[in-house]
Design a protein around this motif. Sequence first.
Motif, PDB file in Angstrom:
ATOM      1  N   PHE A  22       0.842  -1.196   0.000  1.00 43.41           N
ATOM      2  CA  PHE A  22       0.000   0.000   0.000  1.00 43.41           C
ATOM      3  C   PHE A  22       0.880   1.250   0.000  1.00 43.41           C
ATOM      4  O   PHE A  22       0.667   2.179  -0.796  1.00 43.41           O
ATOM      5  N   PHE A  23       1.879   1.272   0.871  1.00 39.52           N
ATOM      6  CA  PHE A  23       2.748   2.444   0.964  1.00 39.52           C
ATOM      7  C   PHE A  23       3.663   2.584  -0.251  1.00 39.52           C
ATOM      8  O   PHE A  23       4.027   3.702  -0.629  1.00 39.52           O
ATOM      9  N   ILE A  24       4.030   1.458  -0.862  1.00 40.35           N
ATOM     10  CA  ILE A  24       4.809   1.526  -2.102  1.00 40.35           C
ATOM     11  C   ILE A  24       4.001   2.240  -3.178  1.00 40.35           C
ATOM     12  O   ILE A  24       4.518   3.097  -3.902  1.00 40.35           O
ATOM     13  N   ALA A  25       2.716   1.899  -3.280  1.00 34.19           N
ATOM     14  CA  ALA A  25       1.842   2.556  -4.256  1.00 34.19           C
ATOM     15  C   ALA A  25       1.685   4.040  -3.940  1.00 34.19           C
ATOM     16  O   ALA A  25       1.662   4.881  -4.854  1.00 34.19           O
ATOM     17  N   VAL A  26       1.583   4.368  -2.646  1.00 35.71           N
ATOM     18  CA  VAL A  26       1.460   5.773  -2.240  1.00 35.71           C
ATOM     19  C   VAL A  26       2.697   6.564  -2.664  1.00 35.71           C
ATOM     20  O   VAL A  26       2.586   7.651  -3.259  1.00 35.71           O
ATOM     21  N   ILE A  27       3.870   6.026  -2.386  1.00 29.76           N
ATOM     22  CA  ILE A  27       5.124   6.726  -2.685  1.00 29.76           C
ATOM     23  C   ILE A  27       5.328   6.882  -4.193  1.00 29.76           C
ATOM     24  O   ILE A  27       5.655   7.970  -4.682  1.00 29.76           O
ATOM     25  N   VAL A  42      -1.584  -3.081  -9.685  1.00 33.15           N
ATOM     26  CA  VAL A  42      -2.705  -4.018  -9.824  1.00 33.15           C
ATOM     27  C   VAL A  42      -2.283  -5.280 -10.585  1.00 33.15           C
ATOM     28  O   VAL A  42      -2.671  -6.392 -10.231  1.00 33.15           O
ATOM     29  N   ALA A  43      -1.475  -5.096 -11.632  1.00 37.80           N
ATOM     30  CA  ALA A  43      -0.996  -6.251 -12.404  1.00 37.80           C
ATOM     31  C   ALA A  43      -0.185  -7.190 -11.522  1.00 37.80           C
ATOM     32  O   ALA A  43      -0.329  -8.422 -11.593  1.00 37.80           O
ATOM     33  N   ALA A  44       0.671  -6.627 -10.674  1.00 40.88           N
ATOM     34  CA  ALA A  44       1.496  -7.437  -9.777  1.00 40.88           C
ATOM     35  C   ALA A  44       0.633  -8.176  -8.751  1.00 40.88           C
ATOM     36  O   ALA A  44       0.831  -9.372  -8.500  1.00 40.88           O
ATOM     37  N   LEU A  45      -0.328  -7.472  -8.163  1.00 39.17           N
ATOM     38  CA  LEU A  45      -1.180  -8.074  -7.143  1.00 39.17           C
ATOM     39  C   LEU A  45      -2.113  -9.127  -7.738  1.00 39.17           C
ATOM     40  O   LEU A  45      -2.381 -10.154  -7.111  1.00 39.17           O
ATOM     41  N   ALA A  46      -2.599  -8.877  -8.955  1.00 42.50           N
ATOM     42  CA  ALA A  46      -3.449  -9.861  -9.631  1.00 42.50           C
ATOM     43  C   ALA A  46      -2.647 -11.121  -9.952  1.00 42.50           C
ATOM     44  O   ALA A  46      -3.135 -12.253  -9.774  1.00 42.50           O
ATOM     45  N   THR A  47      -1.415 -10.933 -10.411  1.00 41.68           N
ATOM     46  CA  THR A  47      -0.543 -12.077 -10.709  1.00 41.68           C
ATOM     47  C   THR A  47      -0.268 -12.889  -9.455  1.00 41.68           C
ATOM     48  O   THR A  47      -0.326 -14.126  -9.465  1.00 41.68           O
ATOM     49  N   MET A  48       0.031 -12.191  -8.358  1.00 44.05           N
ATOM     50  CA  MET A  48       0.297 -12.875  -7.094  1.00 44.05           C
ATOM     51  C   MET A  48      -0.941 -13.606  -6.590  1.00 44.05           C
ATOM     52  O   MET A  48      -0.839 -14.702  -6.020  1.00 44.05           O
ATOM     53  N   THR A  95       4.638   7.117  11.630  1.00 41.60           N
ATOM     54  CA  THR A  95       5.373   6.246  10.734  1.00 41.60           C
ATOM     55  C   THR A  95       5.538   4.866  11.357  1.00 41.60           C
ATOM     56  O   THR A  95       5.931   4.747  12.516  1.00 41.60           O
ATOM     57  N   ASN A  96       5.236   3.812  10.594  1.00 40.98           N
ATOM     58  CA  ASN A  96       5.400   2.457  11.106  1.00 40.98           C
ATOM     59  C   ASN A  96       6.428   1.700  10.275  1.00 40.98           C
ATOM     60  O   ASN A  96       6.994   2.226   9.322  1.00 40.98           O
ATOM     61  N   ASP A  97       6.684   0.466  10.668  1.00 43.04           N
ATOM     62  CA  ASP A  97       7.706  -0.343   9.996  1.00 43.04           C
ATOM     63  C   ASP A  97       7.399  -0.546   8.519  1.00 43.04           C
ATOM     64  O   ASP A  97       8.306  -0.582   7.683  1.00 43.04           O
ATOM     65  N   GLU A  98       6.106  -0.715   8.198  1.00 41.30           N
ATOM     66  CA  GLU A  98       5.715  -0.941   6.809  1.00 41.30           C
ATOM     67  C   GLU A  98       6.080   0.263   5.947  1.00 41.30           C
ATOM     68  O   GLU A  98       6.563   0.112   4.819  1.00 41.30           O
ATOM     69  N   GLN A  99       5.863   1.458   6.464  1.00 40.63           N
ATOM     70  CA  GLN A  99       6.201   2.675   5.731  1.00 40.63           C
ATOM     71  C   GLN A  99       7.707   2.790   5.515  1.00 40.63           C
ATOM     72  O   GLN A  99       8.164   3.131   4.421  1.00 40.63           O
ATOM     73  N   PHE A 131       5.279  -6.844  -6.463  1.00 46.00           N
ATOM     74  CA  PHE A 131       5.320  -8.305  -6.492  1.00 46.00           C
ATOM     75  C   PHE A 131       6.260  -8.852  -5.416  1.00 46.00           C
ATOM     76  O   PHE A 131       5.915  -9.773  -4.678  1.00 46.00           O
ATOM     77  N   VAL A 132       7.443  -8.273  -5.316  1.00 41.17           N
ATOM     78  CA  VAL A 132       8.432  -8.713  -4.328  1.00 41.17           C
ATOM     79  C   VAL A 132       7.929  -8.463  -2.906  1.00 41.17           C
ATOM     80  O   VAL A 132       8.088  -9.308  -2.017  1.00 41.17           O
ATOM     81  N   ALA A 133       7.323  -7.296  -2.688  1.00 40.02           N
ATOM     82  CA  ALA A 133       6.822  -6.955  -1.354  1.00 40.02           C
ATOM     83  C   ALA A 133       5.685  -7.877  -0.924  1.00 40.02           C
ATOM     84  O   ALA A 133       5.530  -8.183   0.259  1.00 40.02           O
ATOM     85  N   GLU A 134       4.887  -8.318  -1.881  1.00 43.51           N
ATOM     86  CA  GLU A 134       3.724  -9.150  -1.572  1.00 43.51           C
ATOM     87  C   GLU A 134       4.112 -10.602  -1.304  1.00 43.51           C
ATOM     88  O   GLU A 134       3.383 -11.329  -0.643  1.00 43.51           O
TER      89      GLU A 134
END
Length: 211
Positions: A22-27, A42-48, A95-99, A131-134
């Motif tokens: 989520f934060f990768i998309a935001v940045i 979306v393509a990466a998440l759909a593939t995963m 700010t959290n670890d995910e960010q 894709f890598v993050a997911e």
Amino acid sequence: MLTAFTAALLLITISELGDKTFFIAVILSSKYNRKVVFAGVVAALATMTVISVAVGQIFSFLPQIYIHYAEIILFALFGVKLLYDASKMPKELGTNDEQVEAVEAVEKADSKFAKGKTKWKILLESFILTFVAEWGDRTQIATIALATFHNPIGVIMGGIVGHTICAAIAVLGGKLIAGRLSERTITIIGGCLFLVFSAIALFRGVESSVA
């Protein structure tokens, strides 16, 4: 199939909000063309999602009685773990670890894609980072579990819709709400949701364990 779609939609949407992807998309959307970033994410998440469902289907060939009790136990364990993790998180927003991990991932990728930021390179960067993050993320594990216990088509559809909703929120208004997201609250909601699905599986019975 409706059960599978609803379960996937709810679990993915709640789990993905405030997640690293989520934060990768935001940045990325704050730096580059939003439409291109959205398409790559979306393509990466759909593939995963499709890959995760395929993995889940491998386990679905086990005897139905085993699948039924595995669903109850696995979802319960997920729920308890998330609630335990939430209990260790600070109540304050910020700010959290995910960010932090998302920022580091984007910075590393930017150094590799530094020259000539064409639309195709932005699309590729968005796809690869997401894709890598997911991979190995809780949403991937949840998708595998759902695909083991429920209709795979329903899980794919619900998962992709859930991911698309979160990606749209991140790309369109993520920067505005990122600082208002409470990782602790989202984790608590996710944990409770897993426990609810565990309870539903318990009372549903073996005959309806794959729906």
